[in-house]
Design a protein around this motif. Structure first.
Motif, PDB file in Angstrom:
ATOM      1  N   SER A 147      -7.386  29.748  11.985  1.00  0.00           N
ATOM      2  CA  SER A 147      -7.913  28.829  11.038  1.00  0.00           C
ATOM      3  C   SER A 147      -9.494  28.610  11.300  1.00  0.00           C
ATOM      4  CB  SER A 147      -7.204  27.412  10.937  1.00  0.00           C
ATOM      5  OG  SER A 147      -5.985  27.351  10.529  1.00  0.00           O
ATOM      6  N   ASN A 148      -9.924  28.921  12.417  1.00  0.00           N
ATOM      7  CA  ASN A 148     -11.599  28.711  12.957  1.00  0.00           C
ATOM      8  C   ASN A 148     -12.175  29.482  11.959  1.00  0.00           C
ATOM      9  OD1 ASN A 148     -11.856  27.710  15.944  1.00  0.00           O
ATOM     10  ND2 ASN A 148      -9.591  28.678  15.640  1.00  0.00           N
ATOM     11  N   PHE A 149     -12.116  30.603  11.537  1.00  0.00           N
ATOM     12  CA  PHE A 149     -12.747  31.416  10.423  1.00  0.00           C
ATOM     13  C   PHE A 149     -13.138  30.740   9.215  1.00  0.00           C
ATOM     14  CE2 PHE A 149     -12.933  34.532   6.783  1.00  0.00           C
ATOM     15  CZ  PHE A 149     -14.006  35.020   7.301  1.00  0.00           C
ATOM     16  N   TYR A 150     -11.924  29.860   8.466  1.00  0.00           N
ATOM     17  CA  TYR A 150     -12.165  29.116   7.442  1.00  0.00           C
ATOM     18  C   TYR A 150     -12.994  27.748   7.520  1.00  0.00           C
ATOM     19  CZ  TYR A 150      -8.725  32.457   6.165  1.00  0.00           C
ATOM     20  OH  TYR A 150      -8.093  33.657   6.363  1.00  0.00           O
ATOM     21  N   VAL A 151     -13.420  27.575   8.864  1.00  0.00           N
ATOM     22  CA  VAL A 151     -14.311  26.424   9.160  1.00  0.00           C
ATOM     23  C   VAL A 151     -15.674  26.953   9.667  1.00  0.00           C
ATOM     24  CG1 VAL A 151     -12.622  24.893   9.388  1.00  0.00           C
ATOM     25  CG2 VAL A 151     -13.484  25.770  11.299  1.00  0.00           C
ATOM     26  N   ALA A 158     -18.276  35.456   5.532  1.00  0.00           N
ATOM     27  CA  ALA A 158     -17.722  34.463   6.309  1.00  0.00           C
ATOM     28  C   ALA A 158     -18.455  33.085   5.880  1.00  0.00           C
ATOM     29  CB  ALA A 158     -18.582  34.622   7.582  1.00  0.00           C
ATOM     30  N   TYR A 159     -17.353  32.253   6.332  1.00  0.00           N
ATOM     31  CA  TYR A 159     -17.721  30.683   5.801  1.00  0.00           C
ATOM     32  C   TYR A 159     -18.772  30.086   6.328  1.00  0.00           C
ATOM     33  CZ  TYR A 159     -13.103  30.627   3.229  1.00  0.00           C
ATOM     34  OH  TYR A 159     -12.199  30.862   2.253  1.00  0.00           O
ATOM     35  N   ASP A 160     -19.589  29.355   5.394  1.00  0.00           N
ATOM     36  CA  ASP A 160     -20.765  28.457   5.970  1.00  0.00           C
ATOM     37  C   ASP A 160     -20.590  27.227   5.138  1.00  0.00           C
ATOM     38  OD1 ASP A 160     -22.438  30.213   7.871  1.00  0.00           O
ATOM     39  OD2 ASP A 160     -22.897  31.381   6.339  1.00  0.00           O
ATOM     40  N   ALA A 161     -21.436  26.095   5.596  1.00  0.00           N
ATOM     41  CA  ALA A 161     -21.358  24.906   5.001  1.00  0.00           C
ATOM     42  C   ALA A 161     -22.499  24.957   3.888  1.00  0.00           C
ATOM     43  CB  ALA A 161     -21.843  23.723   6.073  1.00  0.00           C
ATOM     44  N   ALA A 193     -17.058  30.859   0.600  1.00  0.00           N
ATOM     45  CA  ALA A 193     -16.803  32.477   0.982  1.00  0.00           C
ATOM     46  C   ALA A 193     -16.067  33.139   0.108  1.00  0.00           C
ATOM     47  CB  ALA A 193     -16.395  32.885   2.521  1.00  0.00           C
ATOM     48  N   TYR A 194     -16.068  34.618  -0.190  1.00  0.00           N
ATOM     49  CA  TYR A 194     -15.279  35.318  -1.008  1.00  0.00           C
ATOM     50  C   TYR A 194     -15.145  34.761  -2.444  1.00  0.00           C
ATOM     51  CZ  TYR A 194     -13.725  37.275   3.312  1.00  0.00           C
ATOM     52  OH  TYR A 194     -13.969  37.929   4.423  1.00  0.00           O
ATOM     53  N   ALA A 195     -16.348  34.402  -2.942  1.00  0.00           N
ATOM     54  CA  ALA A 195     -16.430  33.682  -4.301  1.00  0.00           C
ATOM     55  C   ALA A 195     -15.641  32.505  -4.530  1.00  0.00           C
ATOM     56  CB  ALA A 195     -16.238  35.105  -5.378  1.00  0.00           C
ATOM     57  N   PHE A 196     -15.447  31.704  -3.586  1.00  0.00           N
ATOM     58  CA  PHE A 196     -14.639  30.493  -3.649  1.00  0.00           C
ATOM     59  C   PHE A 196     -15.116  29.420  -2.546  1.00  0.00           C
ATOM     60  CE2 PHE A 196     -11.107  28.619  -1.459  1.00  0.00           C
ATOM     61  CZ  PHE A 196     -10.450  28.179  -2.378  1.00  0.00           C
ATOM     62  N   TYR A 197     -15.123  28.289  -3.440  1.00  0.00           N
ATOM     63  CA  TYR A 197     -15.413  27.082  -2.753  1.00  0.00           C
ATOM     64  C   TYR A 197     -14.192  26.400  -2.005  1.00  0.00           C
ATOM     65  CZ  TYR A 197     -20.123  27.010  -4.349  1.00  0.00           C
ATOM     66  OH  TYR A 197     -21.613  27.271  -4.570  1.00  0.00           O
ATOM     67  N   ASN A 231      -1.876  23.764   3.951  1.00  0.00           N
ATOM     68  CA  ASN A 231      -3.161  23.286   3.729  1.00  0.00           C
ATOM     69  C   ASN A 231      -4.152  24.180   4.374  1.00  0.00           C
ATOM     70  OD1 ASN A 231      -2.417  20.655   2.793  1.00  0.00           O
ATOM     71  ND2 ASN A 231      -1.880  20.139   4.756  1.00  0.00           N
ATOM     72  N   GLN A 232      -3.796  25.406   3.887  1.00  0.00           N
ATOM     73  CA  GLN A 232      -4.521  26.571   4.455  1.00  0.00           C
ATOM     74  C   GLN A 232      -5.099  27.679   3.184  1.00  0.00           C
ATOM     75  OE1 GLN A 232      -5.397  27.885   7.706  1.00  0.00           O
ATOM     76  NE2 GLN A 232      -6.545  29.405   6.546  1.00  0.00           N
ATOM     77  N   PRO A 233      -6.429  27.817   3.121  1.00  0.00           N
ATOM     78  CA  PRO A 233      -6.800  28.591   2.079  1.00  0.00           C
ATOM     79  C   PRO A 233      -6.395  29.754   2.031  1.00  0.00           C
ATOM     80  CG  PRO A 233      -8.806  27.598   3.295  1.00  0.00           C
ATOM     81  CD  PRO A 233      -7.640  27.254   3.967  1.00  0.00           C
ATOM     82  N   PHE A 234      -6.336  30.501   0.814  1.00  0.00           N
ATOM     83  CA  PHE A 234      -5.612  31.847   0.567  1.00  0.00           C
ATOM     84  C   PHE A 234      -4.165  31.767   0.787  1.00  0.00           C
ATOM     85  CE2 PHE A 234     -10.039  32.612   1.046  1.00  0.00           C
ATOM     86  CZ  PHE A 234     -10.295  33.522  -0.055  1.00  0.00           C
TER      87      PHE A 234
END
Length: 469
Positions: A214-218, A264-267, A366-370, A442-445
């Motif tokens: 889950s760290n990757f998604y934040v 990778a996810y960024d703000a 990330a991955y064309a997704f907010y 509550n996890q993306p994807f």
């Protein structure tokens, strides 16, 4: 005559001595290169000494033979003179083309090749099968088989200059994963500049599965930003310190059309009241002028047992393209213990976005997704893996694992995020395949959001097949 025979035997002993064991040029370490340089210098010096001694011995022997011949006959025919001259020259020519000289030349070529290895091109092609219990249509079809990606990797060295880059193409977007050049100051110190990995937590990954943790998604696992980094490596310590000017797309006003098209996810924005969790943000922001540091202490007990403990930290500004509108910080402590075929991994992480305006969270993409994440939260991970070598046709290894992530203490009080991945990775030549059974809420994807309020878990079965070259 005895002296000449002794010198010839000396050269023969050097030629027949066991060769120095070296690897292919692209695999030579700096320490091995130094050893090769030293050996080349010693061999060259010894060759010159032996050649000179052999030549001197040959001349002395010929003079002795000439003196004896003069005692028998008072004249030497032109043919005899020619033969004498040839005899004097031949030993030096033989020495110059001897196996020892060839070996010295080969060592020099190997060192030159190791210092100036060509740019190597690799990559991967991946596809995946997906079955989702939260997607009625997908479930009724028995799942779907989709193209995942094509990626190209570039790597190489020219002297002490290092290059590494990777670009990925998906069905729905393409993105750079990393792209940097580096310089090896010493065997332990290296500098990097470009889109380089943010030093944080367990490396290279805080996970074993295809889905990361889950760290990757934040934005706290396998993230890459644009900046400079200094690394130190030895048997006992890892140390990284870095400054990142902005994210990999140039910040909030970077020259890109779709800011969410990234690896990778960024703000990317602030989630204002009334906006949906997945909406394009009304107020765009980005990371700016960030610092990161990581230190890890490594222990090796015997050949099959090791332990690593480390701490990490990040701090930087949030900018809206005109001014700073907040700050962000993060820290982590991690441990990795390996014994025989087992690996145990654990990490605790915490991050905080202190924004100047009221908000309902931070927009990441990330991955064309907010998606939306809480502006503050704590994450825990606990992973276990077992590696089993096998010989089943092309299959050479099976890795069984279970990765667990828990995200809690969210600012705003939304439900915890939980993800558990039970899986197996199969190695078969160039093929590497993940079999993952994901149970999450509550996890993306996996049918959710990091700011979701779901009480029930959802399940996804995923097979990702990749050919790596």
């Amino acid at each position: 005559m005895m002296k000449k025979q002794w010198l010839a035997l000396s050269i023969a002993a050097l030629v027949s001595a066991p060769s120095y064991a070296w690897q292919a040029p692209q695999e030579l370490s700096d320490a091995q290169l130094a050893q090769l340089f030293e050996q080349v210098q010693k061999l060259q010096q010894r060759v010159e000494e032996l050649e000179q001694q052999l030549a001197d011995a040959t001349v002395a022997e010929e003079e002795q033979q000439a003196t004896s011949t003069t005692a028998v006959a008072s004249t030497t025919t032109p043919v005899a003179q020619s033969a004498t001259q040839t005899t004097a020259v031949a030993p030096r020519q033989a020495a110059q083309t001897s196996p020892l000289a060839k070996r010295v030349a080969q060592l020099e070529d190997d060192i030159a090749a190791a210092e100036n290895a060509p740019i190597r091109i690799g990559g991967a092609v991946r596809a995946q099968y997906v079955w989702e219990d939260y997607n009625t249509a997908n479930k009724d079809r028995g799942g779907d088989l989709d193209f995942d990606l094509v990626r190209i990797d570039y790597s190489g060295t020219i002297g002490d200059v290092v290059l590494s880059a990777q670009y990925r193409w998906f069905q729905y977007m393409d993105a750079v994963q990393h792209a940097w050049v580096g310089y090896n100051f010493t065997d332990q110190w290296q500098g990097q500049i470009g889109i380089t990995k943010v030093p944080f937590g367990m490396t290279p990954y805080n996970s074993n599965s295809y889905f990361f943790s889950s760290n990757f998604y934040v934005g706290l696992e396998d993230d890459h930003d644009a900046g400079v980094k200094l690394l130190y490596r030895d048997d006992d310590w890892d140390f990284d310190i870095a400054f990142f000017k902005n994210d990999e797309q140039g910040g909030v006003d970077g020259f890109v059309s779709q800011r969410e098209d990234r690896y990778a996810y960024d703000a990317l924005g602030v989630r204002l009241a009334g906006e949906d969790l997945y909406d394009t943000p009304t107020l765009a922001v980005a990371e700016a002028n960030s610092f990161a540091a990581r230190v890890a202490r490594k222990y090796q007990w015997g050949h099959d047992q090791s332990f690593e403990f480390g701490v990490s930290g990040q701090y930087g500004d949030m900018n809206d393209g005109t001014q700073n509108v907040g700050e962000r910080s993060a820290w982590a402590a991690h441990g990795v213990y390996s014994v025989d075929r087992w690996t145990f991994m654990g990490q605790v992480s915490h991050y905080d976005y202190a924004m100047d305006m009221a908000n309902d969270g931070i927009v990441v993409g990330a991955y064309a997704f907010y998606d939306t994440i809480p502006s503050q939260a704590t994450l825990y991970t606990a992973n276990i893996a077992y590696s089993l070598p096998v010989q089943w046709g092309p299959v050479t290894n099976l890795t069984f694992y279970n990765d667990y992530s828990w995200m809690t203490n969210k600012r705003g009080g939304s439900e915890d995020t939980i993800m558990n991945v039970l899986g197996m990775a199969v190695t078969a030549g160039g093929l590497y395949t993940y079999f993952d059974l994901v149970t999450a809420k509550n996890q993306p994807f996996v049918g959710g959001s990091m700011m979701g309020d779901a009480d029930e878990t959802k399940t996804r079965f995923n097979i990702n097949i990749g050919y790596y070259f």
